[in-house]
Design a protein around this motif. Structure first.
Motif, PDB file in Angstrom:
ATOM      1  N   ASP A 247       0.835  -1.112  -0.182  1.00  0.00           N
ATOM      2  CA  ASP A 247      -0.056  -0.113  -0.046  1.00  0.00           C
ATOM      3  C   ASP A 247       0.823   1.223  -0.155  1.00  0.00           C
ATOM      4  OD1 ASP A 247      -1.926  -1.739   0.183  1.00  0.00           O
ATOM      5  OD2 ASP A 247      -2.513  -1.452   2.169  1.00  0.00           O
ATOM      6  N   ALA A 248       1.962   1.289   0.797  1.00  0.00           N
ATOM      7  CA  ALA A 248       2.916   2.352   0.862  1.00  0.00           C
ATOM      8  C   ALA A 248       3.944   2.442  -0.196  1.00  0.00           C
ATOM      9  CB  ALA A 248       3.457   2.521   2.372  1.00  0.00           C
ATOM     10  N   SER A 249       3.733   1.411  -0.949  1.00  0.00           N
ATOM     11  CA  SER A 249       5.027   1.561  -2.042  1.00  0.00           C
ATOM     12  C   SER A 249       4.451   2.559  -3.356  1.00  0.00           C
ATOM     13  CB  SER A 249       5.126   0.109  -2.691  1.00  0.00           C
ATOM     14  OG  SER A 249       4.198  -0.416  -3.370  1.00  0.00           O
ATOM     15  N   GLU A 250       5.313   2.658  -4.369  1.00  0.00           N
ATOM     16  CA  GLU A 250       4.965   2.908  -5.557  1.00  0.00           C
ATOM     17  C   GLU A 250       4.170   2.302  -6.308  1.00  0.00           C
ATOM     18  OE1 GLU A 250       4.844   6.311  -5.512  1.00  0.00           O
ATOM     19  OE2 GLU A 250       5.761   6.523  -3.657  1.00  0.00           O
ATOM     20  N   LEU A 251       3.941   0.967  -6.237  1.00  0.00           N
ATOM     21  CA  LEU A 251       3.147   0.143  -7.095  1.00  0.00           C
ATOM     22  C   LEU A 251       1.976   0.927  -7.877  1.00  0.00           C
ATOM     23  CD1 LEU A 251       3.178  -3.153  -5.335  1.00  0.00           C
ATOM     24  CD2 LEU A 251       4.585  -2.373  -7.421  1.00  0.00           C
ATOM     25  N   PRO A 252       1.671   0.929  -9.158  1.00  0.00           N
ATOM     26  CA  PRO A 252       0.561   1.075  -9.829  1.00  0.00           C
ATOM     27  C   PRO A 252      -0.766   0.585  -9.092  1.00  0.00           C
ATOM     28  CG  PRO A 252       2.101   0.426 -11.573  1.00  0.00           C
ATOM     29  CD  PRO A 252       2.484   0.088  -9.998  1.00  0.00           C
ATOM     30  N   LEU A 253      -1.811   1.447  -9.144  1.00  0.00           N
ATOM     31  CA  LEU A 253      -3.177   0.954  -8.576  1.00  0.00           C
ATOM     32  C   LEU A 253      -3.514  -0.603  -8.873  1.00  0.00           C
ATOM     33  CD1 LEU A 253      -5.551   1.821  -6.932  1.00  0.00           C
ATOM     34  CD2 LEU A 253      -6.705   2.407  -9.093  1.00  0.00           C
ATOM     35  N   SER A 254      -3.304  -0.860 -10.238  1.00  0.00           N
ATOM     36  CA  SER A 254      -3.573  -2.530 -10.278  1.00  0.00           C
ATOM     37  C   SER A 254      -2.775  -3.216  -9.763  1.00  0.00           C
ATOM     38  CB  SER A 254      -3.663  -2.551 -11.945  1.00  0.00           C
ATOM     39  OG  SER A 254      -2.273  -2.306 -12.415  1.00  0.00           O
ATOM     40  N   GLU A 255      -1.354  -3.026  -9.684  1.00  0.00           N
ATOM     41  CA  GLU A 255      -0.681  -4.070  -8.980  1.00  0.00           C
ATOM     42  C   GLU A 255      -0.725  -4.102  -7.460  1.00  0.00           C
ATOM     43  OE1 GLU A 255       3.307  -3.588 -10.017  1.00  0.00           O
ATOM     44  OE2 GLU A 255       3.203  -3.182 -12.095  1.00  0.00           O
ATOM     45  N   MET A 256      -1.130  -3.170  -6.932  1.00  0.00           N
ATOM     46  CA  MET A 256      -1.326  -2.965  -5.646  1.00  0.00           C
ATOM     47  C   MET A 256      -2.797  -3.741  -5.138  1.00  0.00           C
ATOM     48  SD  MET A 256      -2.418   0.277  -3.025  1.00  0.00           S
ATOM     49  CE  MET A 256      -4.122  -0.077  -3.096  1.00  0.00           C
ATOM     50  N   ILE A 257      -3.603  -3.529  -5.990  1.00  0.00           N
ATOM     51  CA  ILE A 257      -5.021  -4.470  -5.783  1.00  0.00           C
ATOM     52  C   ILE A 257      -4.647  -5.956  -6.025  1.00  0.00           C
ATOM     53  CG2 ILE A 257      -7.189  -4.862  -6.730  1.00  0.00           C
ATOM     54  CD1 ILE A 257      -7.434  -1.833  -7.337  1.00  0.00           C
ATOM     55  N   SER A 258      -3.850  -6.090  -6.983  1.00  0.00           N
ATOM     56  CA  SER A 258      -3.468  -7.718  -7.186  1.00  0.00           C
ATOM     57  C   SER A 258      -2.750  -8.201  -6.000  1.00  0.00           C
ATOM     58  CB  SER A 258      -2.640  -7.881  -8.525  1.00  0.00           C
ATOM     59  OG  SER A 258      -3.476  -7.442  -9.503  1.00  0.00           O
ATOM     60  N   ASN A 259      -1.767  -7.313  -5.396  1.00  0.00           N
ATOM     61  CA  ASN A 259      -0.887  -7.646  -4.306  1.00  0.00           C
ATOM     62  C   ASN A 259      -1.947  -8.062  -3.095  1.00  0.00           C
ATOM     63  OD1 ASN A 259       1.613  -7.986  -2.861  1.00  0.00           O
ATOM     64  ND2 ASN A 259       0.910  -6.303  -1.729  1.00  0.00           N
ATOM     65  N   MET A 260      -2.906  -7.174  -2.859  1.00  0.00           N
ATOM     66  CA  MET A 260      -3.967  -7.310  -1.958  1.00  0.00           C
ATOM     67  C   MET A 260      -4.462  -8.471  -2.089  1.00  0.00           C
ATOM     68  SD  MET A 260      -4.941  -5.975   1.038  1.00  0.00           S
ATOM     69  CE  MET A 260      -6.362  -5.948   1.975  1.00  0.00           C
ATOM     70  N   ILE A 261      -4.906  -9.081  -3.337  1.00  0.00           N
ATOM     71  CA  ILE A 261      -5.663 -10.085  -3.280  1.00  0.00           C
ATOM     72  C   ILE A 261      -4.953 -11.560  -2.832  1.00  0.00           C
ATOM     73  CG2 ILE A 261      -6.865 -11.631  -5.015  1.00  0.00           C
ATOM     74  CD1 ILE A 261      -7.835  -8.954  -6.331  1.00  0.00           C
ATOM     75  N   GLU A 262      -3.745 -11.451  -3.640  1.00  0.00           N
ATOM     76  CA  GLU A 262      -2.776 -12.514  -3.353  1.00  0.00           C
ATOM     77  C   GLU A 262      -2.631 -12.923  -1.846  1.00  0.00           C
ATOM     78  OE1 GLU A 262       0.638 -12.078  -5.856  1.00  0.00           O
ATOM     79  OE2 GLU A 262      -0.559 -11.780  -7.582  1.00  0.00           O
ATOM     80  N   LEU A 263      -2.332 -11.726  -1.203  1.00  0.00           N
ATOM     81  CA  LEU A 263      -1.769 -11.798   0.392  1.00  0.00           C
ATOM     82  C   LEU A 263      -2.998 -12.251   1.082  1.00  0.00           C
ATOM     83  CD1 LEU A 263       0.398  -8.507   0.665  1.00  0.00           C
ATOM     84  CD2 LEU A 263       1.282 -11.155   0.674  1.00  0.00           C
ATOM     85  N   THR A 264      -4.120 -11.627   0.695  1.00  0.00           N
ATOM     86  CA  THR A 264      -5.506 -11.965   1.856  1.00  0.00           C
ATOM     87  C   THR A 264      -5.920 -13.442   1.361  1.00  0.00           C
ATOM     88  OG1 THR A 264      -6.011  -9.576   1.475  1.00  0.00           O
ATOM     89  CG2 THR A 264      -7.686 -11.146   2.152  1.00  0.00           C
ATOM     90  N   CYS A 265      -5.701 -13.713   0.045  1.00  0.00           N
ATOM     91  CA  CYS A 265      -6.256 -15.178  -0.301  1.00  0.00           C
ATOM     92  C   CYS A 265      -5.485 -16.216   0.513  1.00  0.00           C
ATOM     93  CB  CYS A 265      -5.909 -15.351  -1.865  1.00  0.00           C
ATOM     94  SG  CYS A 265      -7.059 -16.658  -2.171  1.00  0.00           S
ATOM     95  N   GLU A 266      -3.989 -16.088   0.561  1.00  0.00           N
ATOM     96  CA  GLU A 266      -3.247 -16.820   1.440  1.00  0.00           C
ATOM     97  C   GLU A 266      -3.458 -16.776   2.976  1.00  0.00           C
ATOM     98  OE1 GLU A 266       0.806 -17.044   0.531  1.00  0.00           O
ATOM     99  OE2 GLU A 266       0.856 -16.755  -1.557  1.00  0.00           O
TER     100      GLU A 266
END
Length: 509
Positions: free
Chosen positions: A86-105
């Motif tokens: 969330d705090a990184s400079e990732l683009p919006l789409s990559e930040m959302i993908s990262n949240m989905i992967e982490l929450t799924c696990e």
């Protein structure tokens, strides 16, 4: 014998009595010892049982502590990775993908989904719309339909927390529940994160952690949306700046053309003057050609009559048409014509240089050449009763500037000076140097201005001229040009004595 046996028997009985007593004592001693040992054994067994219980309890506590520590470690890892994304400079789409992967696990969900709705209708989707640990991102249209059917997509507002939807239909495809949340996107859109789980419920203990991750995620979303908004606004502002710059250039060009319109009659006069004497000279040269033709005919006639032409006859024929004067005057007339044509050429070149819009690029230019060119264009506004003292003939330091725009500035100053000196006067132009700056002084001996007029001097559409004479844009446009050239402007004026404009240019090294 009897006497002998009786004492012996007595001793034996006494001995046996003593042995029985000792035996009893030994038995009692052994019994007491056995009792002590039994008691000690009971105590030891009790202690062993207590110690065993303590070891068991300690083992259970350690297992619970290990499980708790493992759980906390997973929670910390989840929150840490989520907050880093969330705090990184990732683009919006990559930040959302990262949240989905982490929450799924973290939730041990089988699949995670992302979709976007507006007014309750899905407006965005991708071919690879589902994530699982085994297959990562892939297309799951059937599962997507299941998710869409069990989410409150008609909600127009953002939910306050995570929610769980239990799947009880026959079409649940062996899944027990859906964990989901949503968040606001730009343009009235709502983003949804949904996670399919085979279990029929979700551990209540994970919701505080999910709530923290959701807050960080929403902060990251808002920051990125703000960044996108700022970027879009910057683009819009840049477009506005470009439009304003274009409008400024058009205004400068329009005012330049208006100035040329005011000078049109004078410029035509400046061109007509050399054209008039060129035409007159050409008429004289035409007559000289007739004289040359007459001389040529006389020579031919003499040769035809006498088959010879002596020197005296030739000289007589030349004197008849005054050939020496014609020759001398023809050279003078042609020289005058060339000078006149050069004058017209210079006027046209100055007009072309002045009227050409060009670009805003600044190059090294000589201010004395700029002033001289402006004087050539605007010179016709000064009458015979005006004097012009241009001391800029000597070279001045080079400055960075746009030649056409600065010519426009000086021409406006010269036109205003001429208007201020309608009864005659003197225009003086000179320069001084100070602190790596060259200062051009333009002074007239006209009517002068009061403080109120000076304060409004560079205001658009302000003019002291009668209606139809001035546009009120000359000095305001000039001020815009001078600001773009980093030129400092001061005005000194006194009623009845005249006005001096001081233009301070930074020197170009």
């Amino acid at each position: 014998m009897k006497k002998y046996l009786e004492p012996q028997m007595g001793k034996l009985v006494l001995s046996e009595i003593k042995s029985a007593g000792e035996l009893q004592k030994r038995i009692a001693l052994l019994e007491r010892k056995a009792t002590r040992e039994k008691k000690a054994r009971n105590i030891a067994e009790n202690q062993l049982e207590r110690y065993s219980m303590e070891v068991y309890q300690t083992d259970q506590s350690l297992k619970k502590a290990l499980a708790f520590a493992t759980k906390k470690q997973l929670e910390l890892e989840y929150l840490s990775k989520a907050s880093m994304g969330d705090a990184s400079e990732l683009p919006l789409s990559e930040m959302i993908s990262n949240m989905i992967e982490l929450t799924c696990e973290y939730c041990a969900a089988e699949y995670g989904f992302y979709l976007v709705t507006k007014d309750g209708v899905e407006v965005e989707g991708t071919l690879d719309n589902a994530w699982s640990k085994e297959l990562e991102w892939q297309s799951q249209s059937e599962l997507q339909s299941l998710v869409n059917a069990n989410l409150p997509l008609s909600e127009a507002d953002v939910l306050e927390s995570w929610s769980v939807s239990t799947l009880i239909d026959d079409d649940a495809l062996y899944f027990g529940c859906i964990l989901y949340m949503n968040f606001a996107l730009s343009g009235g859109k709502i983003g949804w994160l949904a996670f399919l789980n085979k279990k029929g419920s979700v551990d209540e203990g994970i919701f505080p952690i999910l709530a923290t991750a959701r807050d960080d995620f929403n902060s990251g979303i808002r920051r990125r949306l703000t960044d996108i908004y700022i970027l879009e606004r910057n683009v819009q502002l840049q477009e506005s700046v470009n439009k304003l710059e274009m409008a400024k250039r058009q205004l400068i060009q329009s005012e330049k053309m208006a100035s040329l319109g005011q000078l049109a009659a004078g410029v035509a006069h400046e061109i007509n003057n050399p054209l008039a004497f060129i035409r007159s000279n050409m008429q004289v040269l035409k007559e000289y050609l007739i004289d040359y033709k007459s001389l040529h005919d006389d020579i031919k006639r003499e040769l035809a009559t006498h088959n010879n032409l002596d020197m005296s006859s030739f000289i007589a024929l030349c004197e008849k048409v005054d050939l020496s004067y014609i020759h001398e005057d023809s050279v003078a007339l042609l020289t005058s014509n060339i000078e006149g044509l050069n004058r017209v050429r210079d006027i046209v070149e100055n007009l072309k240089s002045f009227s050409h819009a060009g670009d805003a690029k600044l190059i090294q230019i000589s201010l004395n050449k700029c002033v001289d060119a402006a004087l050539r264009i605007a010179g016709n506004v000064f009458k015979y009763e005006h004097q012009i003292d241009n001391q800029m003939i000597n070279s001045s330091p080079l400055v960075l500037g746009n030649l056409g725009q600065l010519q426009q500035v000086f021409m406006n100053l010269f036109i205003n000076a001429a208007y201020a000196m309608q009864g005659g006067g003197k225009l003086s132009i000179w320069h001084t140097e100070e602190n790596h700056r060259v200062i051009i002084h333009v002074k007239d001996t006209g009517c002068g201005m009061n403080e109120e007029t000076i304060s409004k001097l560079f205001t658009p559409f302000f003019t002291t001229k009668p209606v139809g004479v001035g546009t009120g844009l000359g000095l305001s446009v000039s001020y815009v040009i001078l600001e773009a050239h980093n030129v400092q402007v001061t005005v000194d004026s006194e009623i009845g004595l005249g006005t001096t404009f001081n233009l301070s240019f930074p020197v170009s090294f």
